[in-house]
Write a protein that holds these residues in place. Structure first.
Motif, PDB file in Angstrom:
ATOM      1  N   GLN A 220      -2.423 -10.148   3.390  1.00 52.79           N
ATOM      2  CA  GLN A 220      -3.228  -9.384   2.440  1.00 52.79           C
ATOM      3  C   GLN A 220      -4.597  -9.079   3.052  1.00 52.79           C
ATOM      4  N   PRO A 223     -10.465  -5.862   0.885  1.00 49.70           N
ATOM      5  CA  PRO A 223     -10.687  -4.463   0.500  1.00 49.70           C
ATOM      6  C   PRO A 223     -11.520  -3.715   1.537  1.00 49.70           C
ATOM      7  N   GLU A 226      -8.813  -1.729   6.176  1.00 53.17           N
ATOM      8  CA  GLU A 226      -8.042  -0.730   6.920  1.00 53.17           C
ATOM      9  C   GLU A 226      -8.857   0.518   7.243  1.00 53.17           C
ATOM     10  N   GLU A 253      -0.635   1.826   9.011  1.00 52.27           N
ATOM     11  CA  GLU A 253       0.158   1.909   7.793  1.00 52.27           C
ATOM     12  C   GLU A 253       1.638   1.972   8.149  1.00 52.27           C
ATOM     13  N   SER A 256       6.902   4.330   4.451  1.00 54.75           N
ATOM     14  CA  SER A 256       7.796   3.878   3.391  1.00 54.75           C
ATOM     15  C   SER A 256       8.530   5.077   2.794  1.00 54.75           C
ATOM     16  N   GLU A 258       9.821   4.882  -0.186  1.00 57.80           N
ATOM     17  CA  GLU A 258       9.652   4.782  -1.632  1.00 57.80           C
ATOM     18  C   GLU A 258       8.492   5.654  -2.092  1.00 57.80           C
ATOM     19  N   ASN A 260       5.494   6.724  -4.716  1.00 54.66           N
ATOM     20  CA  ASN A 260       4.512   6.072  -5.598  1.00 54.66           C
ATOM     21  C   ASN A 260       4.369   4.568  -5.354  1.00 54.66           C
ATOM     22  N   SER A 261       4.753   4.122  -4.175  1.00 48.70           N
ATOM     23  CA  SER A 261       4.600   2.699  -3.860  1.00 48.70           C
ATOM     24  C   SER A 261       3.256   2.450  -3.191  1.00 48.70           C
ATOM     25  N   SER A 262       2.738   1.252  -3.329  1.00 50.54           N
ATOM     26  CA  SER A 262       1.469   0.906  -2.692  1.00 50.54           C
ATOM     27  C   SER A 262       1.652   0.876  -1.182  1.00 50.54           C
ATOM     28  N   PRO A 263       0.690   1.385  -0.427  1.00 44.47           N
ATOM     29  CA  PRO A 263       0.826   1.394   1.035  1.00 44.47           C
ATOM     30  C   PRO A 263       0.851  -0.022   1.605  1.00 44.47           C
ATOM     31  N   LYS A 264       1.631  -0.201   2.664  1.00 42.87           N
ATOM     32  CA  LYS A 264       1.700  -1.473   3.363  1.00 42.87           C
ATOM     33  C   LYS A 264       1.214  -1.271   4.797  1.00 42.87           C
ATOM     34  N   TYR A 265       0.621  -2.321   5.357  1.00 46.25           N
ATOM     35  CA  TYR A 265      -0.008  -2.179   6.653  1.00 46.25           C
ATOM     36  C   TYR A 265       0.443  -3.279   7.599  1.00 46.25           C
TER      37      TYR A 265
END
Length: 426
Positions: A220, A223, A226, A253, A256, A258, A260-265
């Protein structure tokens, strides 16, 4: 600053339990003490004890109180939809028929980092039906007497002696049995209740007792991590104090499919290659558990030192070198690195930290269970040894602790994994 935390009938703690950060009259390390009006407050507390003695339950009790204050405005039936929000019931002491149906109590005394210097006393009791009692009081910085701001008891009219009249009707109409007035009042923008709520909202909790959770936490990002190269450089400089190879971070990043999914990094630590100007990227997930843990600690540490809040960490010593843990503690004890008087409360098994060179006697606490399975919490400064003598500041705390002179250690028995019954088949 937190002055005192009190709780009762929660998990393994049956009776009233007090974690007191008020400084006593011991003379060692006077710079550990912050004076606010008539209050002398400590900046740290270390909690020791055997496995299953209740250390983590002190952490959980404080965490539950904070959770309830910041989230309970959502609890109870929502009149506009007919839906019921989730109510996280307390976990009372279950090894007694008298306590399992009794309410759990949570109470704090604290002061804000402001010019007024008022001392607040806030608490509540909860049971399976919701809030059974709630109170909020205050006193002046140099005063003796507490004055009520609000008082609530199930089945009785709520008293609002210090809440402006224009807010009272809305509070009464909107209040559910499971919600706290402070929580709801903050949502309704009642100034004094927002102030109390915000103190709890700024508390920080980290549980390092679970390796799996540590790994999840390490993925995680803080904030803005990135997007801001300067921020990443700050974290790298912080980590380089013990892992000298890290000079930066690279964040990418992960695509994905999917919507409307939250971005993953993907987070890579950038290491300097010895003897050259080249660098190599190593996934943060492949770094040592200690590096991952220090990465997780950076953002809440920075926030709590800036706000002057309270940082409660379970198993601070897990997967960290004792000298690094000592340095982390000194960060809170040093006025230069902690100008806003942030506080650190932590549980640990590391007896190496039990030293009069590092901690005052009133900063050292122990948990222990009695024969009925109930935990108790007590301070080294209040402990009396042989001949009912109090512990001296020149004693070897670590040695005496491991010898069992202060209690709070496991009762060791021979570990026999293979019983005689199974042994005859060998």
């Amino acid at each position: 600053m937190l002055i005192q935390f009190k709780f009762k009938n929660f998990k393994s703690f049956k009776d009233e339990t007090i974690l007191d950060l008020s400084a006593t009259k011991v003379t060692e390390h006077p710079h550990h003490v912050v004076t606010i009006g008539k209050e002398k407050i400590l900046k740290t507390a270390a909690i020791y004890g055997a496995n299953a003695s209740g250390k983590t339950n002190v952490y959980d009790a404080f965490g539950y109180m904070s959770y309830y204050v910041t989230k309970s405005f959502n609890f109870g039936g929502a009149k506009d939809t007919g839906k019921t929000k989730v109510y996280k019931k307390p976990l009372p002491f279950l090894l007694s028929t008298a306590s399992k149906d009794m309410p759990s109590l949570f109470e704090v005394y604290f002061t804000l980092n402001d010019e007024e210097g008022k001392i607040y006393n806030y608490g509540f009791t909860v049971d399976n039906m919701g809030v059974s009692e709630e109170w909020l009081n205050y006193k002046a910085e140099t005063g003796r007497k507490y004055y009520p701001i609000l008082y609530r008891e199930r089945g009785s009219e709520i008293a609002f002696p210090k809440i402006p009249k224009e807010y009272r009707d809305n509070l009464k109409v909107s209040l559910q049995d499971e919600a706290l007035i402070v929580s709801l009042g903050a949502k309704l923008k009642v100034p004094i209740l927002e102030t109390i709520h915000d103190w709890f909202f700024k508390l920080h909790f980290l549980d390092f007792g679970s390796p799996d959770l540590n790994f999840i936490l390490s993925l995680q990002m803080p904030p803005g991590f990135e997007k801001e190269p300067t921020f990443r450089k700050e974290v790298a400089a912080y980590l380089s104090t013990f892992d000298h190879g890290i000079v930066d971070f690279n964040v990418e990043e992960i695509p994905s499919s999917e919507t409307n999914s939250s971005p993953k990094y993907r987070i890579d630590a950038v290491h300097q290659v010895n003897g050259s100007g080249e660098t190599v990227n190593i996934p943060l997930a492949q770094e040592s558990a200690g590096t991952q843990k220090m990465f997780v600690l950076y953002y809440p540490l920075k926030n709590v030192l800036k706000s002057g809040g309270v940082f409660f960490i379970d198993e601070l010593n897990a997967r960290l070198h004792p000298l690094l843990v000592q340095d982390f503690i000194i960060t809170f004890l040093d006025k230069e690195t902690n100008p806003n008087n942030a506080q650190l409360i932590f549980t640990t098994h590391d007896s190496w930290l039990l030293s009069s060179d590092l901690l005052r006697r009133d900063e050292i606490w122990f948990t222990e269970k009695d024969g009925n399975g109930a935990s108790c919490l007590y301070s080294l400064v209040d402990f009396k040894g042989e001949n009912v003598a109090k512990i001296r500041k020149d004693e070897n705390y670590a040695k005496n602790y491991l010898l069992g002179k202060y209690g709070a250690i496991p009762e060791l028995k021979k570990i026999n994994v293979v019983s005689e019954k199974h042994a005859e088949y060998k």
